[in-house]
Write an enzyme that holds these catalytic residues in place. Structure first.
Site, PDB file in Angstrom:
ATOM      1  N   ARG A   8      37.127  18.004  43.249  1.00  0.00           N
ATOM      2  CA  ARG A   8      36.485  18.547  42.046  1.00  0.00           C
ATOM      3  C   ARG A   8      36.078  17.408  41.095  1.00  0.00           C
ATOM      4  O   ARG A   8      35.067  17.504  40.391  1.00  0.00           O
ATOM      5  CB  ARG A   8      37.387  19.545  41.320  1.00  0.00           C
ATOM      6  CG  ARG A   8      38.701  18.970  40.818  1.00  0.00           C
ATOM      7  CD  ARG A   8      39.424  19.936  39.923  1.00  0.00           C
ATOM      8  NE  ARG A   8      40.736  19.433  39.540  1.00  0.00           N
ATOM      9  CZ  ARG A   8      41.373  19.753  38.412  1.00  0.00           C
ATOM     10  NH1 ARG A   8      40.815  20.577  37.558  1.00  0.00           N
ATOM     11  NH2 ARG A   8      42.560  19.261  38.155  1.00  0.00           N
ATOM     12  N   GLU A  56      31.777  36.546  35.467  1.00  0.00           N
ATOM     13  CA  GLU A  56      31.299  35.918  36.697  1.00  0.00           C
ATOM     14  C   GLU A  56      30.039  36.585  37.258  1.00  0.00           C
ATOM     15  O   GLU A  56      29.193  35.916  37.855  1.00  0.00           O
ATOM     16  CB  GLU A  56      32.416  35.913  37.738  1.00  0.00           C
ATOM     17  CG  GLU A  56      33.545  34.938  37.444  1.00  0.00           C
ATOM     18  CD  GLU A  56      34.525  35.450  36.387  1.00  0.00           C
ATOM     19  OE1 GLU A  56      34.413  36.638  35.985  1.00  0.00           O
ATOM     20  OE2 GLU A  56      35.396  34.676  35.958  1.00  0.00           O
ATOM     21  N   PHE A  81      37.408  33.796  41.957  1.00  0.00           N
ATOM     22  CA  PHE A  81      36.517  34.648  41.165  1.00  0.00           C
ATOM     23  C   PHE A  81      35.118  34.706  41.782  1.00  0.00           C
ATOM     24  O   PHE A  81      34.458  35.746  41.750  1.00  0.00           O
ATOM     25  CB  PHE A  81      36.430  34.144  39.730  1.00  0.00           C
ATOM     26  CG  PHE A  81      37.754  34.140  39.019  1.00  0.00           C
ATOM     27  CD1 PHE A  81      38.682  35.145  39.232  1.00  0.00           C
ATOM     28  CD2 PHE A  81      38.081  33.126  38.124  1.00  0.00           C
ATOM     29  CE1 PHE A  81      39.907  35.146  38.584  1.00  0.00           C
ATOM     30  CE2 PHE A  81      39.300  33.115  37.469  1.00  0.00           C
ATOM     31  CZ  PHE A  81      40.218  34.122  37.694  1.00  0.00           C
ATOM     32  N   HIS A 107      39.360  25.069  42.940  1.00  0.00           N
ATOM     33  CA  HIS A 107      40.757  25.484  43.111  1.00  0.00           C
ATOM     34  C   HIS A 107      40.950  26.364  44.346  1.00  0.00           C
ATOM     35  O   HIS A 107      41.610  27.395  44.304  1.00  0.00           O
ATOM     36  CB  HIS A 107      41.265  26.192  41.860  1.00  0.00           C
ATOM     37  CG  HIS A 107      41.432  25.294  40.671  1.00  0.00           C
ATOM     38  ND1 HIS A 107      40.403  24.502  40.209  1.00  0.00           N
ATOM     39  CD2 HIS A 107      42.483  25.067  39.855  1.00  0.00           C
ATOM     40  CE1 HIS A 107      40.819  23.811  39.147  1.00  0.00           C
ATOM     41  NE2 HIS A 107      42.085  24.131  38.921  1.00  0.00           N
ATOM     42  N   ASP A 115      49.921  28.415  40.122  1.00  0.00           N
ATOM     43  CA  ASP A 115      49.070  29.508  39.634  1.00  0.00           C
ATOM     44  C   ASP A 115      49.318  30.784  40.428  1.00  0.00           C
ATOM     45  O   ASP A 115      48.974  31.879  39.978  1.00  0.00           O
ATOM     46  CB  ASP A 115      47.585  29.123  39.725  1.00  0.00           C
ATOM     47  CG  ASP A 115      47.198  28.112  38.653  1.00  0.00           C
ATOM     48  OD1 ASP A 115      48.035  27.816  37.794  1.00  0.00           O
ATOM     49  OD2 ASP A 115      46.059  27.625  38.694  1.00  0.00           O
ATOM     50  N   ARG A 165      41.525  21.206  43.888  1.00  0.00           N
ATOM     51  CA  ARG A 165      42.146  20.842  42.618  1.00  0.00           C
ATOM     52  C   ARG A 165      42.899  19.514  42.688  1.00  0.00           C
ATOM     53  O   ARG A 165      42.794  18.683  41.797  1.00  0.00           O
ATOM     54  CB  ARG A 165      43.121  21.939  42.180  1.00  0.00           C
ATOM     55  CG  ARG A 165      43.909  21.597  40.922  1.00  0.00           C
ATOM     56  CD  ARG A 165      44.994  22.616  40.646  1.00  0.00           C
ATOM     57  NE  ARG A 165      45.703  22.350  39.409  1.00  0.00           N
ATOM     58  CZ  ARG A 165      46.755  23.049  38.981  1.00  0.00           C
ATOM     59  NH1 ARG A 165      47.202  24.053  39.713  1.00  0.00           N
ATOM     60  NH2 ARG A 165      47.350  22.744  37.857  1.00  0.00           N
TER      61      ARG A 165
END
Length: 310
Positions: A8, A56, A81, A107, A115, A165
């Site tokens: 990322r 989104e 998402f 991610h 998470d 990530r």
């Protein structure tokens, strides 16, 4: 160990570089710019950055509209998402009319760690691969991510790319590495087994091959950064030589790279196969390294799979 860079981070750097060369590039985010690293583009070219908020569907539809004006939109959010909440918009507003939208899912995989299962996108590659007209990328290190972003700009059509990530070792040489959508790469030649890896598991494959070599087992490593379209030629050529294959991915095997390779080899060169990845299960909250061990996606697990085939 070599330099550690999250893909990322490399994505954010590549956006700035490409944005300076091509004024048609615009970047959109859904309130996650600091996490997806699209914030770097925002800081460099604020007039070409749009934050749509936690919406989104709007992210994708706005990107679709911008693409119809000649812009090259990069729509960024978490992979879970993009593949989940915005699936309908991606399918109907982007892929169906084959618009020039680049969907960037950050991610991905269980290495999101603490998470937890709700934010660990383990099925994004499978979901995006099932959509007609969609190119699906999963670069293995920072060098490959930078090259992939440039290729995405040049490619006219919808693309999904997974961003990682956590920092991963740099495998490729920035001065010599060449990336092409739809083409795999032979990272290491071998004769006893083929390790077919994607994303962060490329480094795992390298470590496993090192262990195997110490035990007299020669593993060929094929890096597959393009899940779709799959490079059947490079995979078939390698497997015809070795006679065995282990497919490695940080995600659900069903519908992902494992399924794609199995389908391809069933037609071109059926051989004994094993798989590293997630079975029919969600992730859970925990340290990233612990989760990789728990779900058997380490170099040691790969060595055991190879020995099982041998």
């Amino acid at each position: 160990m070599g330099e550690l860079i999250a893909t990322r981070d490399a994505f954010g750097s590549a956006l700035i570089a490409c944005g300076g060369e091509n004024k048609d590039i615009v970047v959109l985010d859904a309130d996650l710019a600091k996490a997806t690293m699209s914030v770097r583009f925002k800081e460099a070219y604020p007039e070409r950055f749009f934050d749509v908020g936690i919406a989104e569907g709007d992210l994708i539809d706005t990107a679709a509209g911008l693409s119809m004006t000649g812009r090259i939109p990069f729509a960024c959010t978490f992979a879970v998402f993009a593949a989940g909440r915005a699936f309908e918009q991606i399918r109907n507003s982007v892929a169906y009319p084959r618009l020039n939208v680049k969907i960037c899912g950050s991610h991905g995989g269980v290495q999101v760690g603490k998470d937890g299962a709700t934010h660990q996108a383990i099925e994004d590659l499978a979901i995006m691969s099932a959509i007609p007209n969609m190119v699906v990328l999963n670069p293995g290190d920072a060098v490959e991510m930078e090259a992939a972003v440039k290729a995405m700009v040049e490619y006219d059509g919808p693309v999904y790319v997974r961003l990682g990530r956590n920092p991963v070792p740099v495998v490729f040489d920035r001065e010599t590495y060449q990336f092409e959508i739809g083409r795999g790469t032979v990272v290491r030649e071998g004769g006893d087994v083929t390790l077919i890896a994607t994303g962060c598991l490329l480094d795992v494959a390298v470590k496993a091959a090192d262990i195997l070599l110490q035990e007299g087992i020669s593993a060929e490593i094929i890096n597959i950064a393009t899940i779709k379209p799959l490079d059947r030629e490079i995979i078939t050529k390698s497997v015809k030589k070795t006679g065995k294959a282990v497919v490695m991915e940080e995600g659900i095997i069903v519908g992902g790279l494992g399924s794609a390779v199995a389908a391809a080899l069933s037609e071109t060169c059926p051989v004994p196969m094993a798989f590293i990845g997630m079975d029919d299960t969600f992730g859970q909250s925990g340290d990233a390294a612990d989760l990789m061990k728990y779900y058997h996606m380490t170099a040691g697990d790969t060595v055991m799979k190879v020995k099982g085939l041998l």
